[in-house]
Enzyme design. Structure first.
Site, PDB file in Angstrom:
ATOM      1  N   TYR A 131      20.243 107.250 109.044  1.00 49.77           N
ATOM      2  CA  TYR A 131      19.228 107.670 108.074  1.00 49.77           C
ATOM      3  C   TYR A 131      18.644 106.448 107.351  1.00 49.77           C
ATOM      4  O   TYR A 131      17.423 106.298 107.236  1.00 49.77           O
ATOM      5  CB  TYR A 131      19.876 108.628 107.066  1.00 49.77           C
ATOM      6  CG  TYR A 131      19.045 108.912 105.839  1.00 49.77           C
ATOM      7  CD1 TYR A 131      18.003 109.832 105.856  1.00 49.77           C
ATOM      8  CD2 TYR A 131      19.310 108.252 104.629  1.00 49.77           C
ATOM      9  CE1 TYR A 131      17.245 110.098 104.712  1.00 49.77           C
ATOM     10  CE2 TYR A 131      18.559 108.506 103.490  1.00 49.77           C
ATOM     11  CZ  TYR A 131      17.531 109.426 103.539  1.00 49.77           C
ATOM     12  OH  TYR A 131      16.783 109.676 102.410  1.00 49.77           O
ATOM     13  N   GLU A 135      19.438 104.379  99.572  1.00 48.77           N
ATOM     14  CA  GLU A 135      20.364 104.288 100.704  1.00 48.77           C
ATOM     15  C   GLU A 135      20.040 103.048 101.568  1.00 48.77           C
ATOM     16  O   GLU A 135      20.908 102.534 102.264  1.00 48.77           O
ATOM     17  CB  GLU A 135      20.251 105.584 101.516  1.00 48.77           C
ATOM     18  CG  GLU A 135      21.277 105.804 102.585  1.00 48.77           C
ATOM     19  CD  GLU A 135      22.700 106.044 102.095  1.00 48.77           C
ATOM     20  OE1 GLU A 135      22.908 106.376 100.919  1.00 48.77           O
ATOM     21  OE2 GLU A 135      23.615 105.875 102.922  1.00 48.77           O
ATOM     22  N   SER A 172      14.290 105.135  99.895  1.00 50.22           N
ATOM     23  CA  SER A 172      15.589 105.551  99.359  1.00 50.22           C
ATOM     24  C   SER A 172      16.496 104.381  99.005  1.00 50.22           C
ATOM     25  O   SER A 172      16.539 103.368  99.725  1.00 50.22           O
ATOM     26  CB  SER A 172      16.290 106.415 100.417  1.00 50.22           C
ATOM     27  OG  SER A 172      17.649 106.571 100.099  1.00 50.22           O
TER      28      SER A 172
HETATM   29  P1  NAP Z   1      15.315 117.952 101.162  1.00 49.26           P
HETATM   30  O1  NAP Z   1      15.604 118.899 100.064  1.00 49.26           O
HETATM   31  O2  NAP Z   1      16.292 117.797 102.271  1.00 49.26           O
HETATM   32  O3  NAP Z   1      13.886 118.348 101.772  1.00 49.26           O
HETATM   33  C1  NAP Z   1      13.439 117.798 102.983  1.00 49.26           C
HETATM   34  C2  NAP Z   1      12.123 118.453 103.346  1.00 49.26           C
HETATM   35  O4  NAP Z   1      11.655 117.894 104.586  1.00 49.26           O
HETATM   36  C3  NAP Z   1      12.209 119.969 103.584  1.00 49.26           C
HETATM   37  O5  NAP Z   1      11.030 120.569 103.095  1.00 49.26           O
HETATM   38  C4  NAP Z   1      12.261 120.060 105.101  1.00 49.26           C
HETATM   39  O6  NAP Z   1      11.791 121.306 105.601  1.00 49.26           O
HETATM   40  C5  NAP Z   1      11.294 118.952 105.454  1.00 49.26           C
HETATM   41  N1  NAP Z   1      11.398 118.508 106.846  1.00 49.26           N
HETATM   42  C6  NAP Z   1      12.511 118.165 107.529  1.00 49.26           C
HETATM   43  N2  NAP Z   1      12.198 117.807 108.789  1.00 49.26           N
HETATM   44  C7  NAP Z   1      10.851 117.917 108.908  1.00 49.26           C
HETATM   45  C8  NAP Z   1       9.935 117.734 109.956  1.00 49.26           C
HETATM   46  N3  NAP Z   1      10.337 117.309 111.149  1.00 49.26           N
HETATM   47  N4  NAP Z   1       8.611 117.976 109.736  1.00 49.26           N
HETATM   48  C9  NAP Z   1       8.193 118.397 108.516  1.00 49.26           C
HETATM   49  N5  NAP Z   1       9.016 118.614 107.469  1.00 49.26           N
HETATM   50  C10 NAP Z   1      10.336 118.373 107.664  1.00 49.26           C
HETATM   51  O7  NAP Z   1      15.073 116.478 100.568  1.00 49.26           O
HETATM   52  P2  NAP Z   1      14.756 116.013  99.066  1.00 49.26           P
HETATM   53  O8  NAP Z   1      16.026 115.776  98.365  1.00 49.26           O
HETATM   54  O9  NAP Z   1      13.730 116.895  98.489  1.00 49.26           O
HETATM   55  O10 NAP Z   1      14.125 114.567  99.323  1.00 49.26           O
HETATM   56  C11 NAP Z   1      12.738 114.382  99.542  1.00 49.26           C
HETATM   57  C12 NAP Z   1      12.513 113.054 100.240  1.00 49.26           C
HETATM   58  O11 NAP Z   1      13.011 111.994  99.428  1.00 49.26           O
HETATM   59  C13 NAP Z   1      13.204 112.896 101.577  1.00 49.26           C
HETATM   60  O12 NAP Z   1      12.387 112.097 102.401  1.00 49.26           O
HETATM   61  C14 NAP Z   1      14.480 112.144 101.246  1.00 49.26           C
HETATM   62  O13 NAP Z   1      14.932 111.440 102.378  1.00 49.26           O
HETATM   63  C15 NAP Z   1      13.976 111.234 100.152  1.00 49.26           C
HETATM   64  N6  NAP Z   1      14.941 110.801  99.146  1.00 49.26           N
HETATM   65  C16 NAP Z   1      15.710 111.734  98.506  1.00 49.26           C
HETATM   66  C17 NAP Z   1      16.582 111.326  97.506  1.00 49.26           C
HETATM   67  C18 NAP Z   1      17.426 112.318  96.756  1.00 49.26           C
HETATM   68  O14 NAP Z   1      18.400 111.879  96.109  1.00 49.26           O
HETATM   69  N7  NAP Z   1      17.100 113.607  96.764  1.00 49.26           N
HETATM   70  C19 NAP Z   1      16.657 109.959  97.176  1.00 49.26           C
HETATM   71  C20 NAP Z   1      15.841 109.054  97.839  1.00 49.26           C
HETATM   72  C21 NAP Z   1      14.972 109.493  98.816  1.00 49.26           C
HETATM   73  P3  NAP Z   1      12.772 122.586 105.784  1.00 49.26           P
HETATM   74  O15 NAP Z   1      12.788 123.264 104.439  1.00 49.26           O
HETATM   75  O16 NAP Z   1      12.090 123.354 106.839  1.00 49.26           O
HETATM   76  O17 NAP Z   1      14.114 122.048 106.179  1.00 49.26           O
HETATM   77  N1  GDD Z   2      27.675 115.382 101.023  1.00 51.09           N
HETATM   78  C1  GDD Z   2      28.949 115.120 100.662  1.00 51.09           C
HETATM   79  N2  GDD Z   2      29.898 116.078 100.855  1.00 51.09           N
HETATM   80  N3  GDD Z   2      29.235 113.921 100.119  1.00 51.09           N
HETATM   81  C2  GDD Z   2      30.512 113.692  99.737  1.00 51.09           C
HETATM   82  C3  GDD Z   2      31.522 114.636  99.896  1.00 51.09           C
HETATM   83  C4  GDD Z   2      31.203 115.886 100.486  1.00 51.09           C
HETATM   84  O1  GDD Z   2      32.046 116.747 100.676  1.00 51.09           O
HETATM   85  N4  GDD Z   2      32.673 114.098  99.404  1.00 51.09           N
HETATM   86  C5  GDD Z   2      32.383 112.891  98.950  1.00 51.09           C
HETATM   87  N5  GDD Z   2      31.076 112.618  99.159  1.00 51.09           N
HETATM   88  C6  GDD Z   2      30.398 111.357  98.840  1.00 51.09           C
HETATM   89  C7  GDD Z   2      29.627 110.743 100.007  1.00 51.09           C
HETATM   90  O2  GDD Z   2      30.522 110.073 100.892  1.00 51.09           O
HETATM   91  C8  GDD Z   2      28.677 109.819  99.265  1.00 51.09           C
HETATM   92  O3  GDD Z   2      29.305 108.615  98.992  1.00 51.09           O
HETATM   93  C9  GDD Z   2      28.423 110.554  97.937  1.00 51.09           C
HETATM   94  O4  GDD Z   2      29.413 111.587  97.846  1.00 51.09           O
HETATM   95  C10 GDD Z   2      27.042 111.177  97.831  1.00 51.09           C
HETATM   96  O5  GDD Z   2      26.807 111.946  98.996  1.00 51.09           O
HETATM   97  P1  GDD Z   2      25.513 112.892  99.116  1.00 51.09           P
HETATM   98  O6  GDD Z   2      25.421 113.780  97.945  1.00 51.09           O
HETATM   99  O7  GDD Z   2      25.546 113.505 100.479  1.00 51.09           O
HETATM  100  O8  GDD Z   2      24.294 111.868  98.964  1.00 51.09           O
HETATM  101  P2  GDD Z   2      23.993 110.456  99.642  1.00 51.09           P
HETATM  102  O9  GDD Z   2      24.152 109.412  98.579  1.00 51.09           O
HETATM  103  O10 GDD Z   2      24.732 110.264 100.895  1.00 51.09           O
HETATM  104  O11 GDD Z   2      22.446 110.605 100.042  1.00 51.09           O
HETATM  105  C11 GDD Z   2      21.516 111.169  99.124  1.00 51.09           C
HETATM  106  O12 GDD Z   2      20.954 110.161  98.331  1.00 51.09           O
HETATM  107  C12 GDD Z   2      20.144 109.211  99.039  1.00 51.09           C
HETATM  108  C13 GDD Z   2      19.636 108.190  98.009  1.00 51.09           C
HETATM  109  O13 GDD Z   2      20.583 107.210  97.801  1.00 51.09           O
HETATM  110  C14 GDD Z   2      20.474 111.939  99.944  1.00 51.09           C
HETATM  111  O14 GDD Z   2      19.670 112.691  99.072  1.00 51.09           O
HETATM  112  C15 GDD Z   2      19.567 110.985 100.718  1.00 51.09           C
HETATM  113  O15 GDD Z   2      18.492 111.719 101.307  1.00 51.09           O
HETATM  114  C16 GDD Z   2      19.003 109.943  99.715  1.00 51.09           C
HETATM  115  O16 GDD Z   2      18.148 109.037 100.380  1.00 51.09           O
END
Ligand code: NAP
Ligand code: GDD
Length: 340
Positions: free
Chosen positions: A156, A134, A132
């Site tokens: 995280y 992050e 990520s």
């Molecule tokens: P998500 O929607 O939160 O999905 C997370 C998945 O992990 C869900 O299927 C959840 O199952 C499963 N899970 C959670 N805890 C688990 C456990 N202990 N054992 C097995 N499965 C488990 O996340 P996403 O946005 O699709 O992201 C996919 C991956 O990419 C994650 O690893 C995230 O950290 C990473 N990532 C995401 C982003 C982004 O912007 N979306 C960016 C960079 C990296 P349940 O449905 O049962 O909760």
């Molecule tokens: N969730 C959330 N809720 N975020 C808020 C809010 C709110 O009400 N208000 C402002 N924010 C700001 C957060 O402080 C952050 O700076 C930004 O919006 C994005 O927050 P999220 O959408 O929760 O995403 P994230 O950047 O913290 O994390 C996501 O992206 C990562 C990759 O950079 C997640 O998908 C992580 O799993 C992923 O790794």
């Protein structure tokens, strides 16, 4: 011969799009699903086919923290590719549940690598680790690229840094085909509703339909490099088809603030966001990641991948979807009222 893949996190946003993509490419897809008291497969239910046809999707109970069961499953299924997408993926929640986050994100990734290492002794397997942006945290360079040092800011992010390095270690130490995709934020109409983009599009749709009056948010100044999840799962697949294991930044190369995204969404609905948004300290984090901006040059050059969807189009896709949800909710409410 039919290729097979195991996806952890198949019920999540990315897992559902990746399963769709792999099935369309002719894979047999196995998904790891956590047992829960109610069904968690809403994002993938549409992928089930006629039971008389050869299955392209098979689900298996399991949990990333249960290493022994995971190893047994991997050795039994013998997948060609493993995509480790499972995680407690919410940054704010990781402050409330730091140990659990480390167990799923950090130890969970190690469990996947160990299972793959054992399988790899008898059958080649390729592993994708969902790393990520992050991990760059309080960024030490802009834009962020593969060589930019990590400076994590949350439980995280620390767990993801651990998983990243273990993936590299297993590649070097055991000659395992293990790659990291360092994905910047990616969103969609399937995004969890507590991530900021979806929280905004859900609320805007409901406000437009008169179902909600206010939207409470935290830091509006944070900047993110936001792309569309559908584009990003294609990058995951390309990373595992590359001729050698490696690490890749996957991003759009553009950054915008939460405030910018608010304006895009509310303007699309002819609303002024300032009339509806209130700041709530509960949504601020103990430490904020102020700016993420990725440099996807390596992915473009080596994988032929670029982000196809810009933020304006992404906002439009999400708001149109969420407006329709709000319209259905409003319709249902008026029907219930009309019944007395
Ligand atoms: P998500 O929607 O939160 O999905 C997370 C998945 O992990 C869900 O299927 C959840 O199952 C499963 N899970 C959670 N805890 C688990 C456990 N202990 N054992 C097995 N499965 C488990 O996340 P996403 O946005 O699709 O992201 C996919 C991956 O990419 C994650 O690893 C995230 O950290 C990473 N990532 C995401 C982003 C982004 O912007 N979306 C960016 C960079 C990296 P349940 O449905 O049962 O909760
Ligand atoms: N969730 C959330 N809720 N975020 C808020 C809010 C709110 O009400 N208000 C402002 N924010 C700001 C957060 O402080 C952050 O700076 C930004 O919006 C994005 O927050 P999220 O959408 O929760 O995403 P994230 O950047 O913290 O994390 C996501 O992206 C990562 C990759 O950079 C997640 O998908 C992580 O799993 C992923 O790794």
């Amino acid at each position: 011969m039919t290729k097979s893949a195991l996806i952890t996190g198949i019920t999540g946003q990315d897992g559902s799009y990746l399963a769709e993509l792999l099935i369309a490419k002719g894979y047999l897809v196995h998904g790891l699903v956590r047992r829960s008291s109610s069904f968690s497969t809403g994002r993938i239910d549409h992928l089930y086919q006629d039971p008389h046809r050869k299955p392209s999707l098979l689900l298996h109970y399991g949990d990333l923290t249960d290493g022994q069961a995971l190893t047994n499953l991997v050795l039994e299924l013998q997948p060609d590719e493993i995509y480790n997408l499972g995680a407690q993926s919410h940054v704010r929640v990781s402050y409330d549940q730091p140990v659990y986050t480390l167990q799923t994100v950090g130890v969970g990734a190690l469990n996947v690598l160990e299972a793959a290492r054992l399988l790899n002794k008898t059958k080649p397997v390729r592993v994708y680790q969902a790393s990520s942006s992050e991990m760059y945290g309080d960024v030490l360079e802009t834009p962020q690229r593969e060589q930019t040092p990590f400076n994590p800011q949350s439980p995280y992010a620390c767990a993801k840094v651990y998983a990243f390095h273990q993936t590299v270690n297993y590649r070097r130490g055991y000659d395992l085909f293990a790659s990291n995709g360092i994905l910047f934020n990616h969103e969609s109409e399937r995004r969890g509703e507590t991530f900021v983009t979806r929280k905004i599009t859900r609320a805007a749709g409901r406000i437009k339909m008169g179902l909600q009056k206010k939207l409470y948010l935290g830091n509006l100044d944070a900047k993110r490099d936001w792309g569309y999840a559908k584009d990003y799962v294609d990058a995951m697949w390309r990373i595992l088809q590359h001729d050698e294991p490696d690490d890749f930044v996957i991003a759009t190369g553009q950054t915008q603030s939460v405030r910018d995204f608010l304006a895009l969404v509310f303007n699309h609905l002819d609303l002024n966001w300032e009339d509806y948004v209130e700041i709530d300290q509960r949504y601020f984090r103990p430490a904020e990641v102020d700016l993420l901006l990725g440099d996807p040059s390596k992915a473009r050059e080596k994988l032929g991948w670029t982000a196809a969807t810009d933020l304006k189009r992404l906002a439009q896709i999400m708001i149109e979807h969420d407006l329709e949800l709000a319209q259905r909710e409003a319709h249902l409410q008026s029907f219930v009222k009309s019944q007395g």
